[in-house]
Design a protein around this motif. Structure first.
Motif, mmCIF file in Angstrom:
data_model
loop_
_atom_site.group_PDB
_atom_site.id
_atom_site.type_symbol
_atom_site.label_atom_id
_atom_site.label_comp_id
_atom_site.label_asym_id
_atom_site.label_seq_id
_atom_site.Cartn_x
_atom_site.Cartn_y
_atom_site.Cartn_z
ATOM 1 N N ILE A 96 0.838 -1.200 0.000
ATOM 2 C CA ILE A 96 0.000 0.000 0.000
ATOM 3 C C ILE A 96 0.875 1.253 0.000
ATOM 4 C CG2 ILE A 96 -1.603 1.350 1.427
ATOM 5 C CD1 ILE A 96 -2.971 -1.319 2.127
ATOM 6 N N THR A 97 1.945 1.237 0.772
ATOM 7 C CA THR A 97 2.845 2.393 0.824
ATOM 8 C C THR A 97 3.465 2.663 -0.534
ATOM 9 O OG1 THR A 97 3.329 1.927 3.152
ATOM 10 C CG2 THR A 97 4.876 3.362 1.960
ATOM 11 N N ILE A 98 3.913 1.624 -1.210
ATOM 12 C CA ILE A 98 4.515 1.798 -2.544
ATOM 13 C C ILE A 98 3.482 2.375 -3.505
ATOM 14 C CG2 ILE A 98 5.443 0.568 -4.542
ATOM 15 C CD1 ILE A 98 6.763 -1.371 -2.493
ATOM 16 N N MET A 99 2.254 1.888 -3.436
ATOM 17 C CA MET A 99 1.213 2.391 -4.344
ATOM 18 C C MET A 99 0.917 3.865 -4.092
ATOM 19 S SD MET A 99 -1.528 -0.658 -5.062
ATOM 20 C CE MET A 99 -2.253 -0.564 -3.456
ATOM 21 N N VAL A 100 0.846 4.264 -2.826
ATOM 22 C CA VAL A 100 0.501 5.661 -2.536
ATOM 23 C C VAL A 100 1.635 6.591 -2.959
ATOM 24 C CG1 VAL A 100 1.325 5.909 -0.142
ATOM 25 C CG2 VAL A 100 -0.752 7.096 -0.887
ATOM 26 N N LEU A 101 2.861 6.096 -2.973
ATOM 27 C CA LEU A 101 3.984 6.926 -3.419
ATOM 28 C C LEU A 101 3.917 7.224 -4.913
ATOM 29 C CD1 LEU A 101 6.902 5.380 -1.325
ATOM 30 C CD2 LEU A 101 5.744 7.574 -0.957
ATOM 31 N N GLU A 102 3.133 6.449 -5.644
ATOM 32 C CA GLU A 102 2.950 6.694 -7.074
ATOM 33 C C GLU A 102 2.004 7.864 -7.346
ATOM 34 O OE1 GLU A 102 4.380 5.253 -9.836
ATOM 35 O OE2 GLU A 102 5.721 4.272 -8.405
ATOM 36 N N LEU A 103 1.239 8.280 -6.336
ATOM 37 C CA LEU A 103 0.330 9.412 -6.520
ATOM 38 C C LEU A 103 1.147 10.697 -6.618
ATOM 39 C CD1 LEU A 103 -2.548 8.598 -4.004
ATOM 40 C CD2 LEU A 103 -2.555 8.315 -6.479
ATOM 41 N N ARG A 104 0.897 11.466 -7.650
ATOM 42 C CA ARG A 104 1.619 12.713 -7.879
ATOM 43 C C ARG A 104 0.760 13.898 -7.449
ATOM 44 N NH1 ARG A 104 5.278 9.552 -8.477
ATOM 45 N NH2 ARG A 104 6.244 8.925 -10.416
ATOM 46 N N VAL A 105 1.423 14.916 -6.924
ATOM 47 C CA VAL A 105 0.730 16.154 -6.583
ATOM 48 C C VAL A 105 0.316 16.838 -7.886
ATOM 49 C CG1 VAL A 105 1.001 18.419 -5.492
ATOM 50 C CG2 VAL A 105 2.034 16.386 -4.445
ATOM 51 N N PRO A 106 -0.919 17.353 -7.965
ATOM 52 C CA PRO A 106 -1.354 18.017 -9.199
ATOM 53 C C PRO A 106 -0.465 19.213 -9.549
ATOM 54 C CG PRO A 106 -3.206 17.661 -7.714
ATOM 55 C CD PRO A 106 -1.970 17.310 -6.951
ATOM 56 N N GLU A 107 -0.314 19.464 -10.838
ATOM 57 C CA GLU A 107 0.441 20.623 -11.309
ATOM 58 C C GLU A 107 -0.495 21.818 -11.357
ATOM 59 O OE1 GLU A 107 2.500 19.832 -14.960
ATOM 60 O OE2 GLU A 107 3.239 17.907 -14.219
ATOM 61 N N GLY A 108 -0.562 22.536 -10.284
ATOM 62 C CA GLY A 108 -1.470 23.667 -10.179
ATOM 63 C C GLY A 108 -2.340 23.512 -8.954
ATOM 64 N N SER A 109 -3.179 24.535 -8.734
ATOM 65 C CA SER A 109 -4.003 24.526 -7.525
ATOM 66 C C SER A 109 -5.489 24.697 -7.838
ATOM 67 C CB SER A 109 -3.536 25.645 -6.578
ATOM 68 O OG SER A 109 -3.568 26.898 -7.256
ATOM 69 N N SER A 110 -5.866 24.326 -9.048
ATOM 70 C CA SER A 110 -7.268 24.456 -9.441
ATOM 71 C C SER A 110 -7.952 23.091 -9.417
ATOM 72 C CB SER A 110 -7.355 25.053 -10.851
ATOM 73 O OG SER A 110 -6.803 24.133 -11.778
ATOM 74 N N TRP A 111 -9.295 23.143 -9.540
ATOM 75 C CA TRP A 111 -10.048 21.898 -9.635
ATOM 76 C C TRP A 111 -9.677 21.133 -10.894
ATOM 77 C CZ3 TRP A 111 -11.958 20.158 -5.406
ATOM 78 C CH2 TRP A 111 -12.459 21.014 -4.436
ATOM 79 N N GLU A 112 -9.352 21.857 -11.963
ATOM 80 C CA GLU A 112 -8.961 21.206 -13.219
ATOM 81 C C GLU A 112 -7.674 20.406 -13.035
ATOM 82 O OE1 GLU A 112 -9.894 24.500 -13.102
ATOM 83 O OE2 GLU A 112 -11.897 24.075 -13.907
#
Length: 197
Positions: free
Chosen positions: A18-34
């Protein structure tokens, strides 16, 4: 031998997966809903795989409640299951990064299928140790979910080469079937205790 080391090791491996999988999540490029919408497919594939790991963790825990001890065959069967589950971060990431192309989506389904087969083999190893009239065999009964899941995975694998999103839909349906609480083991433990005797 005592089952506690197998349980502790399995819990640790599943936590790492689970830890390895969550590390694959990237922070969005920007701060909008889009910007958040752009990472939604990655989050949803993570969520699906997280649910699968949770399903295996939950059912593994329930199954081992009915085991009083384990032997070498059970240890190897458990490692076999953990091997296929440990590939989920890879197959999840590949499916997501490819944009759900046919081959990565099929490989994800193959991983799910082989994990299901490995879980079945672990069940059989425990039942073999206890006997066909033992607590696990009695609690499982006909096990329609265990028989239906591999069929769904095969359908999903085939669908991946036709319409990959249909394949993902089939994988979601298989997960939803297991999300419905399965009280067979809990009911058996309540009626007979963990030993089943």
């Amino acid at each position: 031998m005592n089952k506690s080391r197998l349980e502790a090791f399995s819990d640790g491996v599943l936590a790492i997966i689970i830890t390895i999988m969550v590390l694959e999540l990237r922070v969005p490029e920007g701060s909008s809903w889009e910007a958040l919408r752009d990472v939604a497919p990655t989050f949803l594939t993570y969520l699906l795989s997280f649910v699968y790991v949770g399903i295996y963790w939950n059912n593994h825990h329930h199954m081992l409640q009915l085991a009083s001890k384990v032997d070498g065959r059970v240890l190897w069967a458990n490692l076999h299951l953990l091997f296929w589950l440990s590939l989920l971060p890879f197959t999840t990431s590949w499916m997501d990064e490819s944009g759900f192309d046919p081959v990565p989506t099929a490989v994800y389904g193959i991983d799910l299928l082989l994990a299901a087969v490995a879980y079945f083999l672990l069940q059989r190893a425990l039942i073999s140790q206890q006997g066909s009239d033992g607590p696990l065999a009695s609690a499982l009964g006909r096990d329609w979910k265990g028989k239906l899941s591999p069929i769904l995975y095969l359908v999903g694998i085939a669908a991946a080469f036709w319409v990959p999103y249909v394949a993902v839909g089939v994988f979601v349906v298989a997960a939803l079937i297991w999300l419905v609480p399965d009280r067979r083991v809990e009911r058996f433990v309540a009626e007979h205790g963990t030993s089943g005797r």
